[in-house]
Design a protein around this motif. Structure first.
Motif, PDB file in Angstrom:
ATOM      1  N   UNK A 198       0.825  -1.205   0.000  1.00  0.00           N
ATOM      2  CA  UNK A 198       0.000   0.000   0.000  1.00  0.00           C
ATOM      3  C   UNK A 198       0.863   1.260   0.000  1.00  0.00           C
ATOM      4  N   UNK A 199       1.971   1.222   0.740  1.00  0.00           N
ATOM      5  CA  UNK A 199       2.828   2.408   0.806  1.00  0.00           C
ATOM      6  C   UNK A 199       3.478   2.718  -0.536  1.00  0.00           C
ATOM      7  N   UNK A 200       3.669   1.705  -1.370  1.00  0.00           N
ATOM      8  CA  UNK A 200       4.324   1.898  -2.672  1.00  0.00           C
ATOM      9  C   UNK A 200       3.334   1.927  -3.833  1.00  0.00           C
ATOM     10  N   UNK A 201       2.036   1.900  -3.533  1.00  0.00           N
ATOM     11  CA  UNK A 201       1.024   1.779  -4.591  1.00  0.00           C
ATOM     12  C   UNK A 201       0.797   3.094  -5.326  1.00  0.00           C
ATOM     13  N   UNK A 202       0.304   2.987  -6.551  1.00  0.00           N
ATOM     14  CA  UNK A 202      -0.103   4.156  -7.336  1.00  0.00           C
ATOM     15  C   UNK A 202      -1.576   4.471  -7.110  1.00  0.00           C
ATOM     16  N   UNK A 203      -2.326   3.471  -6.680  1.00  0.00           N
ATOM     17  CA  UNK A 203      -3.732   3.633  -6.302  1.00  0.00           C
ATOM     18  C   UNK A 203      -4.038   2.539  -5.300  1.00  0.00           C
ATOM     19  N   UNK A 204      -4.900   2.828  -4.326  1.00  0.00           N
ATOM     20  CA  UNK A 204      -5.213   1.802  -3.328  1.00  0.00           C
ATOM     21  C   UNK A 204      -6.548   2.075  -2.676  1.00  0.00           C
ATOM     22  N   UNK A 205      -7.083   1.032  -2.067  1.00  0.00           N
ATOM     23  CA  UNK A 205      -8.291   1.111  -1.257  1.00  0.00           C
ATOM     24  C   UNK A 205      -7.983   0.499   0.101  1.00  0.00           C
ATOM     25  N   UNK A 206      -8.807   0.811   1.071  1.00  0.00           N
ATOM     26  CA  UNK A 206      -8.610   0.262   2.412  1.00  0.00           C
ATOM     27  C   UNK A 206      -8.707  -1.254   2.365  1.00  0.00           C
ATOM     28  N   UNK A 207      -7.814  -1.923   3.091  1.00  0.00           N
ATOM     29  CA  UNK A 207      -7.791  -3.372   3.104  1.00  0.00           C
ATOM     30  C   UNK A 207      -7.767  -3.850   4.544  1.00  0.00           C
ATOM     31  N   UNK A 208      -8.413  -4.964   4.803  1.00  0.00           N
ATOM     32  CA  UNK A 208      -8.486  -5.506   6.149  1.00  0.00           C
ATOM     33  C   UNK A 208      -7.108  -5.937   6.657  1.00  0.00           C
ATOM     34  N   UNK A 209      -6.907  -5.791   7.948  1.00  0.00           N
ATOM     35  CA  UNK A 209      -5.656  -6.261   8.563  1.00  0.00           C
ATOM     36  C   UNK A 209      -5.735  -7.745   8.919  1.00  0.00           C
ATOM     37  N   UNK A 210      -6.915  -8.324   8.768  1.00  0.00           N
ATOM     38  CA  UNK A 210      -7.089  -9.743   9.068  1.00  0.00           C
ATOM     39  C   UNK A 210      -6.513 -10.587   7.937  1.00  0.00           C
ATOM     40  N   UNK A 211      -5.678 -11.548   8.276  1.00  0.00           N
ATOM     41  CA  UNK A 211      -4.991 -12.365   7.289  1.00  0.00           C
ATOM     42  C   UNK A 211      -5.971 -13.135   6.408  1.00  0.00           C
ATOM     43  N   UNK A 212      -5.718 -13.117   5.098  1.00  0.00           N
ATOM     44  CA  UNK A 212      -6.516 -13.873   4.131  1.00  0.00           C
ATOM     45  C   UNK A 212      -5.684 -14.047   2.859  1.00  0.00           C
ATOM     46  N   UNK A 213      -5.973 -15.073   2.047  1.00  0.00           N
ATOM     47  CA  UNK A 213      -5.219 -15.268   0.800  1.00  0.00           C
ATOM     48  C   UNK A 213      -5.349 -14.074  -0.147  1.00  0.00           C
ATOM     49  N   UNK A 214      -4.253 -13.773  -0.815  1.00  0.00           N
ATOM     50  CA  UNK A 214      -4.230 -12.704  -1.821  1.00  0.00           C
ATOM     51  C   UNK A 214      -4.106 -13.305  -3.209  1.00  0.00           C
ATOM     52  N   UNK A 215      -4.535 -12.548  -4.219  1.00  0.00           N
ATOM     53  CA  UNK A 215      -4.181 -12.838  -5.606  1.00  0.00           C
ATOM     54  C   UNK A 215      -3.407 -11.649  -6.155  1.00  0.00           C
ATOM     55  N   UNK A 216      -2.465 -11.953  -7.022  1.00  0.00           N
ATOM     56  CA  UNK A 216      -1.569 -10.954  -7.613  1.00  0.00           C
ATOM     57  C   UNK A 216      -1.685 -11.089  -9.131  1.00  0.00           C
ATOM     58  N   UNK A 217      -2.335 -10.137  -9.776  1.00  0.00           N
ATOM     59  CA  UNK A 217      -2.526 -10.158 -11.224  1.00  0.00           C
ATOM     60  C   UNK A 217      -1.415  -9.341 -11.863  1.00  0.00           C
TER      61      UNK A 217
END
Length: 242
Positions: A198-217
């Motif tokens: 998020x700190x290095x993003x060009x655009x972002x939205x709020x994301x939960x701090x609760x651990x969950x699987x991510x996908x990276x496109x």
């Protein structure tokens, strides 16, 4: 003599024109073929039911898909961005330039990194697609660099062969070096990974701090560098069949 020279020049110019026209036409055909083949597949396997005025329910015919190719492990849908089967080959080269029928295609397929598990339960599941000039495959990912586009397209869906649907919250667009193993990995420490993204993003939205699987496109930002346009999304829920 002058007439002969003029005829030669004319013939050379004509050959160049015809060759350029052929290349242009062939390029157009290749892009058309990619869109056409996927449009045909979508019509065959994607069924949309009108449940009520506010929403539609999509289902994917995985019985049909698995008869076509057992390497199809899911279906990615993001409104206005992507509507494609996801494949997993023996290596990252398998579907780089082959389609879901295993036939050669310069556009390739949407496919999982060879280190990613096909159950989409890794800490970070990596999914690749080409950045096509006509916007097909992952050619639309770059639009997520615009905050307004991300805000208006916040959800990604992955339909699974068992009939369940993973629903993801899209939360970050980044430009990353394809050789950076800090990001191109499946095992992550969720909290620090999210914070760094998020700190290095060009655009972002709020994301939960609760651990969950991510996908990276991930797709090429340009065709001659290691830079990649990358969209991250977090699993928010799984809708089970029935």
């Amino acid at each position: 003599m002058k007439n002969i020279v003029l005829k030669i020049v004319f013939l050379i110019a004509l050959c160049v024109f015809l060759y350029s026209g052929f290349n242009l036409g062939y390029t157009y055909y290749k892009y058309w073929k990619v869109d056409h083949d996927n449009d045909v597949l979508v019509k065959e396997v994607v069924k949309t039911e009108k449940k009520h005025k506010a929403s539609n329910v999509r289902t994917i015919d995985f019985n049909y898909l698995r008869r076509l190719n057992k390497d199809i492990v899911g279906w990615l849908y993001i409104k206005d961005v992507a509507d494609y089967p996801i494949l997993k080959g023996q290596s990252n080269d398998t579907y780089l330039h082959h389609n879901y029928k295993k036939a050669y295609s310069f556009a390739g397929s949407i496919f999982l990194d060879e280190i990613s598990n096909k159950n989409f339960q890794d800490g970070n599941t990596i999914i690749y697609g080409h950045n096509m000039n006509n916007g097909s495959m992952f050619g639309q990912l770059k639009k997520f660099s615009e905050q307004s586009f991300m805000n208006n397209h916040p959800i990604a869906y992955i339909y699974l062969p068992d009939g369940s649907v993973n629903v993801y919250d899209i939360f970050s667009f980044n430009r990353l070096d394809a050789t950076d193993t800090n990001y191109y990995r499946n095992n992550i420490e969720y909290g620090s990974f999210i914070k760094k993204l998020v700190s290095a993003s060009l655009a972002n939205r709020q994301v939960s701090t609760k651990k969950a699987p991510l996908i990276m496109l991930s797709t090429c930002a340009t065709h001659d560098t290691n830079w990649r346009s990358v969209v991250f999304a977090r699993l928010s829920k799984t809708i089970h069949k029935g």
